[in-house]
Design an enzyme around this catalytic site. Structure first.
Site, PDB file in Angstrom:
ATOM      1  N   GLU A 293       0.889  -1.175   0.000  1.00 31.93           N
ATOM      2  CA  GLU A 293       0.000   0.000   0.000  1.00 31.93           C
ATOM      3  C   GLU A 293       0.909   1.200   0.000  1.00 31.93           C
ATOM      4  O   GLU A 293       1.790   1.330   0.856  1.00 31.93           O
ATOM      5  CB  GLU A 293      -0.916  -0.024   1.229  1.00 31.93           C
ATOM      6  CG  GLU A 293      -1.969   1.065   1.200  1.00 31.93           C
ATOM      7  CD  GLU A 293      -1.743   2.122   2.258  1.00 31.93           C
ATOM      8  OE1 GLU A 293      -1.435   3.274   1.862  1.00 31.93           O
ATOM      9  OE2 GLU A 293      -1.860   1.818   3.457  1.00 31.93           O
ATOM     10  N   CYS A 327      -2.390   7.797   5.487  1.00 31.85           N
ATOM     11  CA  CYS A 327      -2.379   7.397   4.073  1.00 31.85           C
ATOM     12  C   CYS A 327      -3.635   7.898   3.370  1.00 31.85           C
ATOM     13  O   CYS A 327      -3.615   8.210   2.186  1.00 31.85           O
ATOM     14  CB  CYS A 327      -2.317   5.872   3.951  1.00 31.85           C
ATOM     15  SG  CYS A 327      -0.997   5.086   4.890  1.00 31.85           S
TER      16      CYS A 327
END
Length: 544
Positions: A293, A327
């Site tokens: 990710e 994020c």
């Protein structure tokens, strides 16, 4: 040996403690913060269950008080990386043969240890080492980490229950084997839960792990390692080391037993890792699993029917909780012209009310960014916007690093929808707004989709259901986690599995069964009870 078809405890999300004034948890956490600030921790590597100290010490300091020493860790050399791999491979033989229910028990115990005796220490370590306020630490290092551990055990049992159909006289079954070799977990600074989940999810499925946390998250990572050891993770199953990225890569990506990487970090680093793996593919016993990710340029798109207060709150929370270092943090917003004057006024009031300072003062909503490198990058972006004809700093824009790495929550209004801060990831409390003609909603949807390479999170705010449906369909590939009438942050394990695609990663959805499937290699077994004794099929028989 006794056995059975075991049912694991049904997973449930950990209840978030409020830490309101006068609450027991607030008093306990404040006490733990004071205790940990008053000591200087010596943090070794853990290789094969043993504490290992190298020659070079690295200081650990709070981002919000960089003159204060929290402790130090020992920089790993290449030999330490080799030793960690060796320890993992030695541990592998016994770990892969450990019954799954015992692996489950270890990590369920880890969840309860965090929920109970380790909660304050882990939260305090995250607050001091990563400059998270009490609530942000609680939802991360306590609750999300607990959720990962509990739900991953449940997901593991569901995977093992996935079995094929069998024909009469035949029994088909599937074994879910760990990967053949070791897994490298490379974890980020911004979420203690991610740092804990990346190695533990792999280990739960029977793999052995070499774990390198970010240097700026070592303080809390070591507490997690204490939890794993207290829960009964055997020596060598998870090995904690602190090498430089290049030193780790030189050893790990050339090792024949490298079986996979579990990564969260920048897009550029992940792409370099993928390239290194590709260049060394001939060295490996198996094709490695590559799970990552990576970056994002997460968006909020508002329709002219949106509620201005809801939109302002989504921008304030989505953009500035944990200093925009999630994020999923909103970093670009598309606001229709009819709403912008009111939204701008609401945001100005909200941001003015946000107190900024150290985590020890629980009234501070904004704390420091992670380090000087991040501070300098953000300060440069703010300064550039102040000078650029295509942009204007409309709220905030101040910064100060005399005591800590403090960046004031800042909103840039871009006149050009492709202005640099609308496209490039900054990873801090700087959000850029583009005000679009309220009658050009469909064109703006296209703009959202094609601006930048990322596709992690995004949200649509509207009261017009047709507008919501249109954006949901047209932005199908623009975000792996998509939110309707909410900020684009706050994914909960078991509820919103997290991950994105395009330049944001492999979208293997941490917090779901999908991620755990990457850490097993299935073997299908067919058993025939009465096998054939003649090669001839019936169609070969004579008609007479």
């Amino acid at each position: 040996m006794s056995t059975g078809f075991f049912k694991v405890p049904v997973a449930h999300n950990e209840v978030v403690k409020s830490y309101v004034p006068g609450s027991p948890e607030r008093a306990e956490l404040k006490k733990k913060l004071a205790e940990m600030r008053a000591e200087v921790r010596d943090i070794p590597m853990i290789i094969g269950g043993k504490e290992v100290r190298g020659e070079k010490k690295v200081d650990l300091r709070p981002p919000h008080d960089h003159k204060h020493l929290l402790g130090h860790f020992y920089k790993s050399e290449k030999q330490h990386v080799k030793d960690a791999i060796h320890a993992a491979l030695i541990a592998r033989e016994q770990w892969v043969n450990t019954s799954w229910e015992h692996r489950a028990s270890i990590f369920l115990k880890a969840a309860e240890l965090i929920a109970g005796p380790f909660r304050n220490e882990l939260n305090a370590a995250t607050m001091l080492g990563q400059s998270k306020n009490a609530f942000q630490a609680e939802i991360d290092s306590a609750c999300e980490m607990i959720d990962f551990l509990r739900f991953n055990v449940q997901f593991m049992s569901e995977i093992y229950a996935m079995q094929p159909q069998s024909s009469p006289g035949i029994w088909n079954r599937t074994e879910w084997r760990p990967l053949e070799g070791f897994v490298y977990a490379l974890t980020p600074f911004n979420f203690t839960a991610i740092a804990g989940n990346l190695p533990s999810s792999c280990a739960l499925m029977g793999n052995v792990v070499v774990w390198k946390p970010s240097n700026t998250q070592v303080y809390a990572a070591y507490v997690l390692m204490k939890v794993f050891r207290a829960a009964g993770v055997p020596d060598g199953v998870i090995n904690l080391i602190y090498p430089s990225g290049p030193d780790a890569a030189d050893v790990i990506f050339q090792h024949p037993d490298f079986a996979g990487i579990h990564f969260t970090g920048s897009t550029g680093v992940f792409q370099d890792i993928w390239k290194s793996i590709g260049n060394n593919i001939h060295r490996y016993k198996t094709y490695p699993r590559i799970v990552g990710e990576t970056g994002g340029k997460d968006f909020i798109l508002a329709h002219r029917s949106a509620d201005a207060k809801v939109l302002a709150t989504a921008i304030a929370r989505g953009g500035f909780e944990y200093q925009g270092q999630k994020c999923s943090a909103a970093s670009r917003a598309y606001v229709p012209s009819n709403l912008w004057p009111e939204v701008k006024e609401l945001l100005a009031a909200d941001l003015k009310s946000m107190k900024m300072g150290g985590v020890e003062d629980f009234s501070n909503f904004i704390n420091a960014v992670i380090d000087e490198k991040s501070f300098d990058k953000l300060a440069a972006a703010i300064d550039a916007a102040k000078k650029d004809a295509d942009a204007e700093v409309v709220i905030g824009g101040k910064y100060d690093k005399s005591k800590g790495w403090f960046i004031e929550p800042t909103i840039i209004q871009a006149k050009n929808p492709k202005y640099v801060s609308m496209c490039e990831e900054l990873f801090g409390p700087v959000l850029t707004v583009y005000v679009y003609d309220e009658d050009k909603y469909e064109e703006t949807i296209t703009l959202v989709d094609v601006t930048g390479p990322y596709a992690l999170t995004g949200s649509i705010l509207a009261q017009d259901r047709y507008a919501i449906e249109l954006a949901t369909k047209r932005l199908n590939n623009a975000a792996g986690n998509f939110y309707i009438n909410d900020k684009p942050t706050g994914a909960v394990v078991g509820q919103q599995p997290f991950g994105g695609s395009r330049a944001s990663g492999t979208n293997d959805k941490a917090g779901s069964l999908l991620n755990l499937l990457r850490w097993v290699s299935p073997r299908t077994i067919k058993e025939t009870f009465v096998p054939a004794t003649d090669y001839r099929y019936p169609f070969l028989h004579s008609e007479q």
